[in-house]
Design a protein around this motif. Structure first.
Motif, PDB file in Angstrom:
ATOM      1  N   SER A  39      15.413  42.574 151.709  1.00 11.61           N
ATOM      2  CA  SER A  39      15.213  43.939 151.228  1.00 11.61           C
ATOM      3  C   SER A  39      15.083  44.945 152.365  1.00 11.61           C
ATOM      4  O   SER A  39      15.339  46.136 152.172  1.00 11.61           O
ATOM      5  N   GLY A 127      11.937  50.274 149.269  1.00 14.39           N
ATOM      6  CA  GLY A 127      11.437  51.647 149.262  1.00 14.39           C
ATOM      7  C   GLY A 127      12.053  52.474 148.150  1.00 14.39           C
ATOM      8  O   GLY A 127      12.087  52.065 146.988  1.00 14.39           O
ATOM      9  N   ASP A 128      12.609  53.637 148.494  1.00 15.18           N
ATOM     10  CA  ASP A 128      13.163  54.554 147.501  1.00 15.18           C
ATOM     11  C   ASP A 128      14.389  53.983 146.798  1.00 15.18           C
ATOM     12  O   ASP A 128      14.746  54.432 145.705  1.00 15.18           O
ATOM     13  N   ALA A 129      15.046  53.005 147.392  1.00 16.85           N
ATOM     14  CA  ALA A 129      16.250  52.427 146.776  1.00 16.85           C
ATOM     15  C   ALA A 129      15.933  51.712 145.477  1.00 16.85           C
ATOM     16  O   ALA A 129      16.840  51.439 144.680  1.00 16.85           O
ATOM     17  N   ASP A 131      13.835  52.904 143.134  1.00 18.66           N
ATOM     18  CA  ASP A 131      13.244  53.847 142.178  1.00 18.66           C
ATOM     19  C   ASP A 131      13.872  53.751 140.792  1.00 18.66           C
ATOM     20  O   ASP A 131      13.235  54.077 139.794  1.00 18.66           O
TER      21      ASP A 131
END
Length: 241
Positions: A39, A127-129, A131
């Motif tokens: 990741s 992280g933001d990926a 969301d």
């Protein structure tokens, strides 16, 4: 003889064999660690975030099949253990069912701890990926992944009973997972989607892009497992320990 005491005896065997316990530790460690590492650098920006977050399952299933194979093949390492077990439990089908149930129960419990840990580690790396992932997607990935690992352990257990050898079983399954399916699977096209490991891993995808859906893929993996267990039970009934 009732099922419960036979199941308890098989559970005690697993609990007292250190290599089996070590394999369960490897299952947790490898799945969680590789999910975190993958990741951190997903490579393809458009990759499925759920599959990326749980990508360590691809290697964790190697530990699962090792556990299933060793749990059965230990009975045949010298032959005496299997003969002793069948003397105590003459109903061979009952004995094998209890052993399979003990294997499934242990792997499922460990997998239900492993998959959430892997998901948390994977999501932290994305992280933001990540969301866009819904709670339903994450729950399906965790529960479905745990069931998949359990099915792979049972698949190995059935094959080990058929072959009467942990070495032979792992010589078949590990190349199947790491080479045929993991490396060269794409060359087989849609046929590869029906391999036991790849079919089950469909449940780890937020948006499956192959022939099978999340639960149909898990069902295909279940069919492979049922066939292996039936083949193992057939040989157990037909031949002496």
């Amino acid at each position: 003889m009732p099922f419960t005491p036979v199941f308890r005896s098989e559970w005690l065997k697993i609990r007292t064999v250190r290599p089996l316990l070590a394999t369960l530790f490897v299952l947790f460690t490898v799945t969680t660690a590789f999910s975190a590492l993958a990741s951190l650098d997903p490579g393809d920006p458009g990759a499925d975030p759920l599959f990326t977050a749980l990508s360590g399952t691809a290697l964790g299933q190697v530990a699962a099949v090792t556990f299933g194979a060793l749990a059965v093949s230990a009975e045949y390492r010298e032959g005496a253990a299997a003969r002793l077990s069948l003397t105590a439990v003459p109903r061979r089908g009952l004995w094998f069912a209890a052993k399979a149930a003990a294997i499934a129960a242990v792997v499922l419990v460990v997998a239900l701890v492993t998959m959430p840990a892997a998901l948390v580690a994977g999501l932290a790396g994305l992280g933001d990926a990540a969301d866009g992932l819904t709670t339903a997607d994450q729950v399906r990935g965790v529960v479905g992944g745990a069931v998949h690992l359990t099915l792979m352990a049972l698949f190995a257990a059935g094959l080990a009973m058929l072959l009467r050898s942990g070495t032979a079983t792992l010589s078949v399954l590990i190349p199947l997972i790491l080479i045929v399916s993991f490396v060269a699977g794409d060359a087989f096209g849609a046929v590869a989607d029906f391999m036991p490991d790849r079919a089950g891993q469909t449940v780890l995808r937020a948006e499956p892009d192959g022939t099978l859906g999340p639960w149909t893929g898990l069902a295909v993996s279940g069919c492979w497992t049922a066939a292996a267990l039936l083949a193992g039970a057939w040989r157990l009934r037909r031949q002496d320990a």
